[in-house]
Design a protein around this motif. Structure first.
Motif, short mmCIF file in Angstrom:
data_model
loop_
_atom_site.label_atom_id
_atom_site.label_comp_id
_atom_site.label_asym_id
_atom_site.label_seq_id
_atom_site.Cartn_x
_atom_site.Cartn_y
_atom_site.Cartn_z
N GLY A 90 -7.54 5.89 15.29
CA GLY A 90 -8.42 5.15 14.29
C GLY A 90 -7.34 5.20 12.75
N VAL A 91 -6.21 5.52 12.94
CA VAL A 91 -5.29 5.47 11.83
C VAL A 91 -4.20 4.58 12.12
CG1 VAL A 91 -4.11 6.86 10.34
CG2 VAL A 91 -6.09 8.13 11.21
N CYS A 92 -3.86 3.76 11.37
CA CYS A 92 -2.82 2.79 11.86
C CYS A 92 -1.40 3.17 10.61
CB CYS A 92 -2.96 1.40 11.41
SG CYS A 92 -4.06 1.00 12.58
N ALA A 95 0.77 -1.30 -0.02
CA ALA A 95 0.10 -0.01 -0.02
C ALA A 95 1.04 1.28 -0.01
CB ALA A 95 -0.69 0.10 1.21
N ARG A 96 0.57 2.17 -0.69
CA ARG A 96 1.18 3.39 -0.83
C ARG A 96 0.37 4.90 -0.83
NH1 ARG A 96 4.59 0.80 0.28
NH2 ARG A 96 6.79 0.30 -0.53
N PRO A 97 0.37 5.54 0.19
CA PRO A 97 1.37 5.40 1.44
C PRO A 97 0.60 4.56 2.14
CG PRO A 97 -0.36 7.31 1.77
CD PRO A 97 -0.59 6.69 0.33
N ARG A 98 1.92 4.01 2.97
CA ARG A 98 1.49 2.79 4.02
C ARG A 98 0.79 3.39 5.41
NH1 ARG A 98 6.56 -1.04 4.84
NH2 ARG A 98 4.67 -2.35 5.54
N VAL A 99 -0.25 3.73 5.18
CA VAL A 99 -0.94 4.54 6.19
C VAL A 99 -2.60 4.29 5.97
CG1 VAL A 99 -1.01 6.86 5.41
CG2 VAL A 99 -1.67 6.57 7.65
N MET A 100 -3.30 3.71 6.99
CA MET A 100 -4.63 3.31 6.71
C MET A 100 -5.45 3.74 7.86
SD MET A 100 -5.08 0.03 4.28
CE MET A 100 -4.84 -0.06 2.52
N LEU A 144 0.94 13.34 6.37
CA LEU A 144 0.10 13.99 5.70
C LEU A 144 -1.24 13.21 5.36
CD1 LEU A 144 2.03 15.86 2.89
CD2 LEU A 144 1.02 16.90 4.73
N HIS A 145 -1.17 11.92 4.94
CA HIS A 145 -2.31 11.23 4.68
C HIS A 145 -3.01 10.71 6.01
CE1 HIS A 145 -2.38 10.93 0.44
NE2 HIS A 145 -0.89 11.05 0.59
N GLY A 146 -1.85 10.52 6.87
CA GLY A 146 -2.72 10.19 8.49
C GLY A 146 -3.61 11.37 9.18
N PRO A 168 4.11 -5.25 14.20
CA PRO A 168 4.55 -4.73 12.68
C PRO A 168 3.89 -3.22 12.49
CG PRO A 168 2.85 -6.32 12.55
CD PRO A 168 3.17 -6.28 13.98
N TRP A 169 2.89 -2.91 13.03
CA TRP A 169 2.32 -1.70 12.62
C TRP A 169 2.46 -0.79 14.01
CZ3 TRP A 169 -3.11 -3.79 10.51
CH2 TRP A 169 -2.74 -4.28 9.50
N GLN A 170 1.95 0.41 13.82
CA GLN A 170 1.83 1.42 15.04
C GLN A 170 0.55 2.24 14.75
OE1 GLN A 170 5.04 4.23 15.10
NE2 GLN A 170 5.95 3.25 13.23
N GLN A 171 -0.04 2.49 15.88
CA GLN A 171 -1.09 3.62 15.81
C GLN A 171 -0.25 5.12 15.42
OE1 GLN A 171 -4.78 3.51 18.28
NE2 GLN A 171 -3.99 5.54 18.92
#
Length: 352
Positions: A54-56, A18-23, A69-71, A47-50
């Motif tokens: 509500g955004v990882c 995924a790009r950017p790697r934030v969802m 920015l996307h986060g 492997p992830w972080q908050q």
């Protein structure tokens, strides 16, 4: 199984691309990742972080400026379910992105995206300002600072990110700055770099109620002077590049032995044609009474000159920037029409 049944969970490995790697957790849910699974992946050592509520962030390292920015947009763009269903997941041009709703980057981060050299780099910003409607029920958190607005501007898309127009981004940036030098540099670059005209900047500063701050007023004075100097340069260029006869520059007009008629920026005595730059607009909002008096002075001077047979062409700095050739045509037409008019009254021309 009916059409409302959830899809089978997808393997998480595909999210690594995924790009950017934030969802957002809502987006992860569309990929079959439950809120509980997302929370487990964001635990210390996972492997992830908050990144924000509500955004990882889908990797354990520090976020890039793009991911921040996307986060921030994902956090600020969260809508109640009923509103979210009304936002298209595949928007057409001009429509909001489903994940961001009508949120947009503003302030210093927006100016950095607009390539302002006087704005700090994105990664150096402790906060990213996000413009949202006044009714949005969210609070600033982490590096996402929410700026609320009753009237949302139309965003510009820069590298896939919705960004506030320069005048609005400037006003939101100035609201957070106490450094007079920094404010002056930003406002000057906005005009010198051709991003916008002084009138648009002053209008936004006035609406944000920032013109009561002395260091902002001082910067606006410099902005207006800068804008006028640029407009004068464009006026000189218009005459030179479009084959107009050389006028007398920056002169005062008087009746012989009579009163002062006023100054004009360019004057062709043989054709009795004057050009005046309308620099009134940038001062709107500073003092309404002064602005009205200035406009009345413009009108009186123009009417007086025209009664004497002098054609006055008013040109705004914005018209010189956006339609130089068209303004040259207006002036050329006025010069050519002089042969069809009654001779103008004789006036004395003096250096201004």
């Amino acid at each position: 199984m009916n059409h409302n049944a959830p899809l089978s969970p997808l393997p998480l490995t595909h999210l690594a691309d995924a790009r950017p790697r934030v969802m957002s957790t809502a987006q992860l849910g569309e990929h079959g990742v439950s809120a509980a699974d997302a929370g487990a992946h964001c635990r210390p050592g996972g492997p992830w972080q908050q990144l924000l509520p509500g955004v990882c962030l889908l990797h354990p390292g520090p976020p890039t400026s793009e991911e921040r920015l996307h986060g921030a947009l994902l956090y600020a763009g969260r809508l109640p379910a009923r509103q979210a269903r009304a936002v298209p997941s595949q928007p057409r041009a001009g429509e909001p992105h489903a994940a961001y709703a009508d949120a947009m980057i503003t302030g210093l981060a927006a100016l950095a995206l607009h390539r302002f050299s006087s704005a700090p780099p994105l990664l150096s910003l402790d906060r990213i300002d996000v413009l949202v409607p006044r009714t949005r029920r969210l609070r600033s958190v982490g590096f996402a600072r929410l700026v609320r607005s009753a009237a949302m501007p139309t965003p510009q898309q820069i590298t896939g990110v919705p960004v506030a127009p320069v005048p609005r981004a400037l006003a939101d940036a100035v609201a957070q700055l106490a450094d007079a030098g920094a404010v002056r540099r930003l406002l000057t670059e906005a005009v010198r770099g051709g991003h916008c005209e002084p009138a648009a900047v002053v209008r936004e500063l006035n609406q944000a109620r920032l013109l009561s701050r002395p260091h902002v007023v001082d910067a606006v004075d410099s902005l207006i002077a800068e804008g006028r100097a640029i407009a004068e340069d464009r006026l000189y260029r218009m005459v030179a590049e479009h084959g107009l006869p050389d006028p007398m520059w920056n002169v005062d007009l008087r009746l012989p032995g009579g009163p002062h008629l006023g100054g004009v920026d360019a004057y062709w005595p043989d054709q009795a044609v004057a050009v005046e730059l309308d620099t009134r607009a940038p001062r709107q909002g500073l003092r309404q009474g002064d602005d009205d008096a200035l406009w009345s002075e413009y009108v009186r001077k123009r009417e007086h000159l025209e009664r004497l047979g002098i054609t006055v062409v008013h040109i705004t700095p914005r018209k010189l920037r956006d339609s130089l050739e068209q303004q040259a045509t207006v002036v050329r037409t006025a010069l050519m029409a002089s042969t069809d008019r009654e001779p103008a009254a004789y006036v004395v021309v003096l250096p201004r």
